[in-house]
Design a protein around this motif. Structure first.
Motif, short mmCIF file in Angstrom:
data_model
loop_
_atom_site.label_atom_id
_atom_site.label_comp_id
_atom_site.label_asym_id
_atom_site.label_seq_id
_atom_site.Cartn_x
_atom_site.Cartn_y
_atom_site.Cartn_z
N TRP A 35 1.04 -1.60 0.10
CA TRP A 35 -0.07 -0.30 0.49
C TRP A 35 0.92 1.68 0.27
CZ3 TRP A 35 -5.38 -0.47 -0.20
CH2 TRP A 35 -5.98 -1.11 0.33
N SER A 36 0.26 2.18 -0.59
CA SER A 36 1.16 3.21 -0.65
C SER A 36 0.11 4.27 -0.17
CB SER A 36 1.96 3.71 -2.35
OG SER A 36 3.01 3.30 -2.10
N ARG A 37 0.38 6.10 -0.59
CA ARG A 37 -0.91 6.69 -0.48
C ARG A 37 -0.26 8.09 -0.78
NH1 ARG A 37 -0.69 7.68 6.25
NH2 ARG A 37 1.10 8.74 5.94
N GLY A 41 -0.87 17.58 -3.15
CA GLY A 41 0.04 18.21 -3.44
C GLY A 41 1.71 17.72 -2.89
N LYS A 42 1.75 16.64 -2.62
CA LYS A 42 2.84 15.66 -1.92
C LYS A 42 3.03 14.21 -3.06
CE LYS A 42 2.56 16.96 2.92
NZ LYS A 42 2.48 15.97 3.82
N GLU A 43 4.13 13.64 -3.05
CA GLU A 43 4.79 12.52 -4.03
C GLU A 43 4.02 11.57 -3.18
OE1 GLU A 43 8.91 14.23 -5.61
OE2 GLU A 43 8.57 12.64 -4.55
N ARG A 44 3.76 10.60 -3.72
CA ARG A 44 2.94 9.57 -3.43
C ARG A 44 4.36 8.53 -2.19
NH1 ARG A 44 0.46 4.99 -7.78
NH2 ARG A 44 -0.82 6.56 -8.34
N GLU A 45 3.92 8.36 -1.04
CA GLU A 45 4.98 7.36 -0.33
C GLU A 45 4.70 6.32 0.40
OE1 GLU A 45 4.95 8.93 3.32
OE2 GLU A 45 2.61 9.53 3.91
N PHE A 46 6.23 5.21 0.19
CA PHE A 46 5.00 3.66 0.80
C PHE A 46 4.23 3.90 2.23
CE2 PHE A 46 6.17 -0.31 1.34
CZ PHE A 46 6.53 -0.57 2.70
N VAL A 47 3.89 2.97 2.34
CA VAL A 47 2.86 2.47 3.35
C VAL A 47 3.24 1.69 3.75
CG1 VAL A 47 0.52 2.27 4.66
CG2 VAL A 47 0.87 3.58 3.11
N PRO A 87 -5.27 13.08 11.34
CA PRO A 87 -5.60 14.37 10.60
C PRO A 87 -5.01 13.48 9.41
CG PRO A 87 -6.03 15.15 12.00
CD PRO A 87 -5.33 13.56 11.97
N GLU A 88 -3.40 13.58 9.45
CA GLU A 88 -1.81 13.53 7.87
C GLU A 88 -2.04 12.45 7.55
OE1 GLU A 88 -1.79 14.74 12.14
OE2 GLU A 88 -0.18 13.67 12.72
N ASP A 89 -3.15 11.07 8.01
CA ASP A 89 -3.21 9.78 7.40
C ASP A 89 -3.98 10.47 5.45
OD1 ASP A 89 -3.42 8.05 10.43
OD2 ASP A 89 -1.89 8.24 8.65
N THR A 90 -4.92 11.63 5.93
CA THR A 90 -5.32 11.95 4.51
C THR A 90 -4.75 11.83 3.34
OG1 THR A 90 -7.24 12.50 5.99
CG2 THR A 90 -7.35 13.54 3.75
N ALA A 91 -5.69 10.42 2.45
CA ALA A 91 -4.85 10.74 1.11
C ALA A 91 -5.53 10.02 0.72
CB ALA A 91 -3.31 10.14 1.21
N ARG A 107 14.30 -2.70 2.26
CA ARG A 107 14.42 -2.51 0.69
C ARG A 107 12.57 -2.22 0.02
NH1 ARG A 107 14.78 -7.84 1.61
NH2 ARG A 107 14.14 -9.54 0.82
N ASP A 108 11.92 -2.85 0.45
CA ASP A 108 10.68 -2.43 -0.05
C ASP A 108 9.86 -0.89 0.02
OD1 ASP A 108 11.16 -5.95 0.87
OD2 ASP A 108 10.65 -5.36 -1.34
N SER A 109 10.69 -0.63 0.83
CA SER A 109 10.52 0.66 1.82
C SER A 109 10.13 1.38 0.43
CB SER A 109 10.59 0.71 2.72
OG SER A 109 12.11 0.90 2.31
N SER A 110 9.50 2.01 -1.02
CA SER A 110 8.55 2.76 -1.40
C SER A 110 8.18 2.47 -2.96
CB SER A 110 10.71 3.15 -2.61
OG SER A 110 10.41 4.01 -3.72
N ALA A 111 7.82 3.22 -2.82
CA ALA A 111 6.24 2.99 -3.73
C ALA A 111 7.15 2.72 -5.38
CB ALA A 111 5.77 4.44 -4.25
N THR A 112 8.46 3.21 -5.23
CA THR A 112 8.77 2.76 -6.58
C THR A 112 9.55 0.96 -7.17
OG1 THR A 112 11.12 3.57 -6.40
CG2 THR A 112 9.89 5.52 -7.14
N LYS A 113 9.34 0.53 -6.19
CA LYS A 113 9.92 -0.44 -6.06
C LYS A 113 8.24 -1.57 -6.72
CE LYS A 113 13.87 -0.17 -4.30
NZ LYS A 113 14.46 -0.35 -5.01
N PHE A 114 7.46 -0.99 -7.13
CA PHE A 114 5.97 -2.06 -7.14
C PHE A 114 5.82 -1.98 -8.85
CE2 PHE A 114 5.11 -3.77 -3.65
CZ PHE A 114 5.46 -3.21 -2.01
#
Length: 127
Positions: A35-37, A41-47, A87-91, A107-114
């Motif tokens: 899961w990512s979020r 206005g922000k980049e996609r981040e790993f969850v 509130p900062e979980d809003t995405a 090593r998997d903790s990036s949205a770009t890995k998927f």
């Protein structure tokens, strides 16, 4: 693999939500799921990510201890249980997949890995 996320909504701070992601297509058991979020206005981040067997999982520091990822290979579904929402979980939350039979870790903790992504589901947490 095709992915369909659901379960988002509007909740108050401190509440819980469970997101689901149903997968179809190629063998679900062959995939690390994650899961990512992406907040406005922000980049996609790993969850979070979970290995093909469910035997290992990994979380972003911002959600560790509050969120739990799980999967049901018989139902081709991955879940994200979100507790103590802030509130900062809003995405917009996206589920993702990548072919791998390895345990998951930092090593998997990036949205770009998927490789494969579903459409997002919006989570809004009010204060």
């Amino acid at each position: 693999v095709q992915l369909q996320a659901s379960g988002g909504g509007l909740v108050q701070a401190g509440a819980s939500l469970r997101l689901s992601c149903a997968a179809s297509g190629r063998a679900f058991r062959s995939y690390v799921m994650g899961w990512s979020r992406q907040a406005p206005g922000k980049e996609r981040e790993f969850v979070s990510a979970i290995s093909w067997s469910g035997g290992s999982s990994y979380y972003a520091d911002s959600v560790r201890g509050r969120f739990t990822i799980s999967r049901d290979n018989a139902k081709n579904t991955v879940y994200l249980q979100m507790n103590s929402l802030k509130p900062e979980d809003t995405a917009v939350y996206y589920c993702a997949a990548k072919l791998s039979l390895q345990p998951v870790g930092s090593r998997d903790s990036s949205a770009t890995k998927f490789d494969s992504w579903g459409q997002g589901t919006l989570v809004t947490v009010s204060s």
